[in-house]
Design an enzyme around this catalytic site. Structure first.
Site, PDB file in Angstrom:
ATOM      1  N   ASP A  13       1.002  -1.115   0.067  1.00  0.00           N
ATOM      2  CA  ASP A  13       0.212   0.012   0.061  1.00  0.00           C
ATOM      3  C   ASP A  13       0.988   1.233  -0.163  1.00  0.00           C
ATOM      4  O   ASP A  13       2.179   1.020   0.133  1.00  0.00           O
ATOM      5  CB  ASP A  13      -0.901  -0.007   1.268  1.00  0.00           C
ATOM      6  CG  ASP A  13      -1.781   1.069   1.251  1.00  0.00           C
ATOM      7  OD1 ASP A  13      -2.452   1.338   0.317  1.00  0.00           O
ATOM      8  OD2 ASP A  13      -2.120   1.681   2.313  1.00  0.00           O
ATOM      9  N   ASP A  15      -0.253   4.989   1.095  1.00  0.00           N
ATOM     10  CA  ASP A  15      -0.504   5.863   2.176  1.00  0.00           C
ATOM     11  C   ASP A  15      -0.513   5.077   3.471  1.00  0.00           C
ATOM     12  O   ASP A  15      -1.183   4.095   3.570  1.00  0.00           O
ATOM     13  CB  ASP A  15      -1.962   6.639   2.172  1.00  0.00           C
ATOM     14  CG  ASP A  15      -1.623   7.681   0.843  1.00  0.00           C
ATOM     15  OD1 ASP A  15      -0.851   8.354   0.908  1.00  0.00           O
ATOM     16  OD2 ASP A  15      -2.331   7.467  -0.137  1.00  0.00           O
ATOM     17  N   ASP A 209      -1.215  -1.163   6.052  1.00  0.00           N
ATOM     18  CA  ASP A 209      -1.423  -0.379   7.334  1.00  0.00           C
ATOM     19  C   ASP A 209      -2.703  -0.581   7.889  1.00  0.00           C
ATOM     20  O   ASP A 209      -3.078  -0.119   8.972  1.00  0.00           O
ATOM     21  CB  ASP A 209      -1.157   1.092   7.202  1.00  0.00           C
ATOM     22  CG  ASP A 209      -2.100   1.828   6.645  1.00  0.00           C
ATOM     23  OD1 ASP A 209      -2.290   1.616   5.333  1.00  0.00           O
ATOM     24  OD2 ASP A 209      -2.455   2.853   7.040  1.00  0.00           O
TER      25      ASP A 209
END
Length: 259
Positions: A13, A15, A209
């Site tokens: 990922d 961000d 995240d």
């Protein structure tokens, strides 16, 4: 957990993993540099459909992250590929930005508000009531409803912004039609990414995240899943989910020596 094959391909990922609040995560530039030097296939994934890969490449470069344009995979690209596979050469009424419209043009789609095959909803910073009204009427007239991703909110320096998932809910309430979401946590996002770099789930890791998108998506696609603690989900929150990542690390800096 059963023994897995060594990791030969990486999905990550963007961000919360490589960048956070407009700054590179410590160790992320070195992580990307090691990935590129290794020659192993990798993709940087994002549910954000606003930007083209070239836009995102430039954004990352400004933060010291040297990611090639072809190593970026967005929900806009995944959506365009899905529509091209489902209905080649089709038509779509699009609410979104250049990332989505460019991807649809690239697969041969015509953008039209005249009896389109699909209404495609993506991210934009300027949702228009007029455009939403038109989308509702087109869906009522028979257009199929697609949304790039289910994220309800997006970040900004001022605070949370309504995102595609929230606008999709409004359209669904008005039409009684639920959209098909292409982006994470739909494992189709992972599958399309794997196909793009000719990778196999048994030897690919997904770094994320968020437990509810990145880790769930990777898990359902059969990947090794690695939760980093530099974004949304905490170690304590991860324990509350009925599924678990393969492992939890502090940041991508902890993975550099594995590449």
């Amino acid at each position: 957990m059963h023994d897995r094959k060594p990791v030969e391909s990486w999905l990550t990922d963007m961000d919360g993993v490589l960048v956070h609040e407009g700054q590179p995560v410590p160790g992320a530039p070195e992580f990307v540099k090691r990935l590129r030097a290794s020659g192993k296939p990798f993709l940087v994934l994002t549910n954000n459909s606003i930007y083209t890969p070239r836009d995102l490449q430039a954004r990352l470069a400004r933060m010291g992250l040297d990611v090639p344009e072809q190593a970026i995979w967005s929900s806009a690209l995944a959506t365009a590929q899905f529509l091209a596979d489902q209905r080649p050469g089709g038509t779509a009424y699009v609410i979104g930005e250049a990332g989505l419209t460019t991807a649809l043009h690239a697969v041969g789609y015509v953008l039209s508000d005249f009896a389109p095959d699909y209404v495609v909803l993506g991210e934009t910073r300027t949702y228009s009531f007029e455009a939403i009204t038109k989308a509702i009427r087109l869906i009522n007239d028979g257009a199929r409803f697609i949304c790039t991703n289910p994220d309800a909110t997006g970040p900004s320096v001022e605070g949370a912004l309504p995102a595609a998932g929230s606008v999709a809910a409004m359209i669904s309430k008005a039409t009684g039609v639920e959209p098909y979401f292409v982006g994470k946590p739909n494992p189709m996002m992972m599958r399309s990414a794997l196909n793009t770099i000719d990778a196999h789930s048994e030897s690919t890791a997904m770094i994320g995240d968020r437990m509810d998108t990145d880790i769930l998506c990777g898990l359902e696609a059969g990947l090794e899943t690695i939760l980093v603690l530099t974004g949304i989900s905490t170690r304590a929150e991860a324990e509350r989910y009925p599924y678990r990542p393969s492992r939890i690390v502090n940041s991508v800096a902890d993975l550099i020596d594995e590449i």
